[in-house]
Motif scaffolding. Structure first.
Motif, short mmCIF file in Angstrom:
data_model
loop_
_atom_site.label_atom_id
_atom_site.label_comp_id
_atom_site.label_asym_id
_atom_site.label_seq_id
_atom_site.Cartn_x
_atom_site.Cartn_y
_atom_site.Cartn_z
N PRO A 29 0.82 -1.22 0.00
CA PRO A 29 0.00 0.00 0.00
C PRO A 29 0.85 1.26 0.00
CG PRO A 29 0.04 -0.98 2.19
CD PRO A 29 0.76 -1.94 1.28
N ALA A 30 0.31 2.32 -0.59
CA ALA A 30 1.02 3.59 -0.66
C ALA A 30 1.29 4.17 0.72
CB ALA A 30 0.22 4.59 -1.51
N LEU A 31 0.40 3.92 1.66
CA LEU A 31 0.58 4.51 2.99
C LEU A 31 1.83 3.99 3.68
CD1 LEU A 31 -0.51 2.20 5.26
CD2 LEU A 31 -2.69 2.88 4.29
N LEU A 32 2.22 2.74 3.43
CA LEU A 32 3.45 2.22 4.00
C LEU A 32 4.66 2.91 3.37
CD1 LEU A 32 5.18 0.29 5.67
CD2 LEU A 32 4.84 -1.46 3.90
N ARG A 33 4.61 3.14 2.08
CA ARG A 33 5.71 3.83 1.41
C ARG A 33 5.85 5.26 1.93
NH1 ARG A 33 4.04 1.77 -4.70
NH2 ARG A 33 4.43 -0.45 -4.31
N GLN A 34 4.73 5.91 2.17
CA GLN A 34 4.76 7.26 2.74
C GLN A 34 5.40 7.25 4.13
OE1 GLN A 34 0.58 8.05 2.58
NE2 GLN A 34 0.60 8.75 0.45
N ASP A 35 5.04 6.26 4.93
CA ASP A 35 5.59 6.17 6.29
C ASP A 35 7.10 5.94 6.25
OD1 ASP A 35 3.13 6.54 7.52
OD2 ASP A 35 2.66 4.40 7.49
N LEU A 36 7.56 5.08 5.35
CA LEU A 36 8.99 4.81 5.25
C LEU A 36 9.76 6.05 4.81
CD1 LEU A 36 8.95 1.22 3.72
CD2 LEU A 36 10.07 1.88 5.86
N LEU A 37 9.21 6.80 3.88
CA LEU A 37 9.87 8.02 3.43
C LEU A 37 9.93 9.05 4.56
CD1 LEU A 37 8.28 8.29 -0.12
CD2 LEU A 37 10.72 8.09 0.36
N ARG A 38 8.83 9.20 5.27
CA ARG A 38 8.77 10.20 6.35
C ARG A 38 9.70 9.85 7.50
NH1 ARG A 38 4.25 9.18 7.83
NH2 ARG A 38 4.66 8.24 9.87
#
Length: 346
Positions: free
Chosen positions: A166-175
């Motif tokens: 999911p995109a939300l996991l990718r966002q969390d990893l970037l942040r």
């Protein structure tokens, strides 16, 4: 209602009863009661695991039904996931993190024990929720580790169960990688997650995040498929003759014929039948004044796919054990017959 039907589960399915009870209490918002039921289920599954070797001897001599139900591996992990959510709902964050650590311990042991023999050895949902809990507690280092393990699990999920990252996991990893100053990892994620819109930790200061968990769909139904194993040429001919006309309504008659022959064993092997969900997704809408934000849910855990794949991988081992049990019984019966004939002749 569930307590009134407890006897339907039977003494060998006490763990299943406690799991169902804890889940119903969780859905009803009775979080303390749910924690109690799920904790009892976890303790029982651990006790049953330690007793399994002794029980397996009994099961070999009779059937697998002689084994008490101790829960599937993914169910044991989900016990801690649900307890963590219960604690979070009660605002008991330290207790929720204890469950997250239990998840890590169970998955580590499972990975060591499986040695790549079974697909399920990683749990994306459990890892992701652990990351959310660590981040909520301000522990970004452990949150990053959990998110990274979730990414690893989702990569496996995509291949085995068709569940994408999911995109939300990718966002969390970037942040989180940027917030921790992990320059190399952050750049790698930026290259890997091109096109993902995300917000830095500094830009998120003073803002909150709402995490919605949706339980959609039904668990698959376990049913039996029947396999006929002949132990002689005549028995094989009989099986081939009846297989051409094999229908559910002739199963009883076939079983009688096989019983008269005495050299055919009918095995009942479990199979999961999926029950498709009519819910494609859910949406959360947050509105205030003239602003309105809509967020759509994504699949984090496909229980049906995990259960079906896990059973499929265990089916060959189950069948081999069942055939060995049948052959042992047949050999024992023939040895008894020979002994009786010898005694009569003497």
């Amino acid at each position: 209602i569930l307590e009134k039907t407890q006897q339907v589960y039977g003494s060998r399915s006490e763990a299943l009863y406690l799991m169902d009870k804890g889940m119903i209490q969780h859905l009803a918002g009775h979080h303390i009661d749910s924690i109690h039921s799920l904790s009892n289920a976890e303790a029982l599954t651990e006790e049953l695991y330690t007793r399994r070797i002794r029980s397996e001897v009994e099961a070999f001599l009779t059937s697998d039904n002689a084994l008490p139900y101790e829960g599937e591996e993914f169910e044991k992990v989900l016990l801690n996931v649900l307890m963590a959510v219960n604690y979070a709902q009660l605002g008991l964050w330290d207790d929720a993190l204890v469950e997250a650590r239990k998840v890590d311990h169970k998955l580590t042991l499972l990975g060591d024990r499986n040695q790549n023999r079974m697909t399920y050895s990683k749990d994306a949902l459990a890892r992701y929720l652990s990351g959310v809990l660590y981040e909520a507690a301000g522990d970004l280092s452990n949150a990053f580790v959990a998110y990274r393990l979730a990414l690893d699990a989702f990569q496996q999920y995509g291949k085995a169960y068709g569940v994408p990252t999911p995109a939300l996991l990718r966002q969390d990893l970037l942040r989180v990688s940027e917030a921790l100053g992990l320059t190399q990892e952050h750049e790698e994620y930026k290259q890997a997650f091109q096109g993902i819109t995300w917000q830095s930790e500094s830009a998120s200061q003073g803002l909150g995040e709402i995490v919605f968990i949706t339980y959609a769909g039904h668990a698959p139904v376990k049913r039996d498929i029947f396999v006929d194993i002949p132990f002689s040429a005549d028995a094989l001919s009989l099986v081939l003759a009846t297989t051409r006309y094999d229908r559910r309504d002739t199963r009883a008659a076939d079983s009688i014929l096989y019983g008269l022959n005495g050299r055919i064993i009918r095995l009942a092997l479990p199979q999961f039948v999926p029950r498709r969900s009519v819910v494609a997704y859910t949406e959360a809408v947050v509105a205030g004044g003239e602003s309105r934000h809509v967020s759509r849910s994504v699949v984090m855990e496909d229980i049906t796919a995990i259960a079906s794949k896990d059973l499929e991988e265990r089916l060959l081992r189950t069948m081999v054990k069942a055939v060995a049990r049948a052959a042992w019984k047949l050999a024992l019966a023939e040895a008894v017959q020979v002994g009786v004939r010898s005694a009569v002749q003497d």
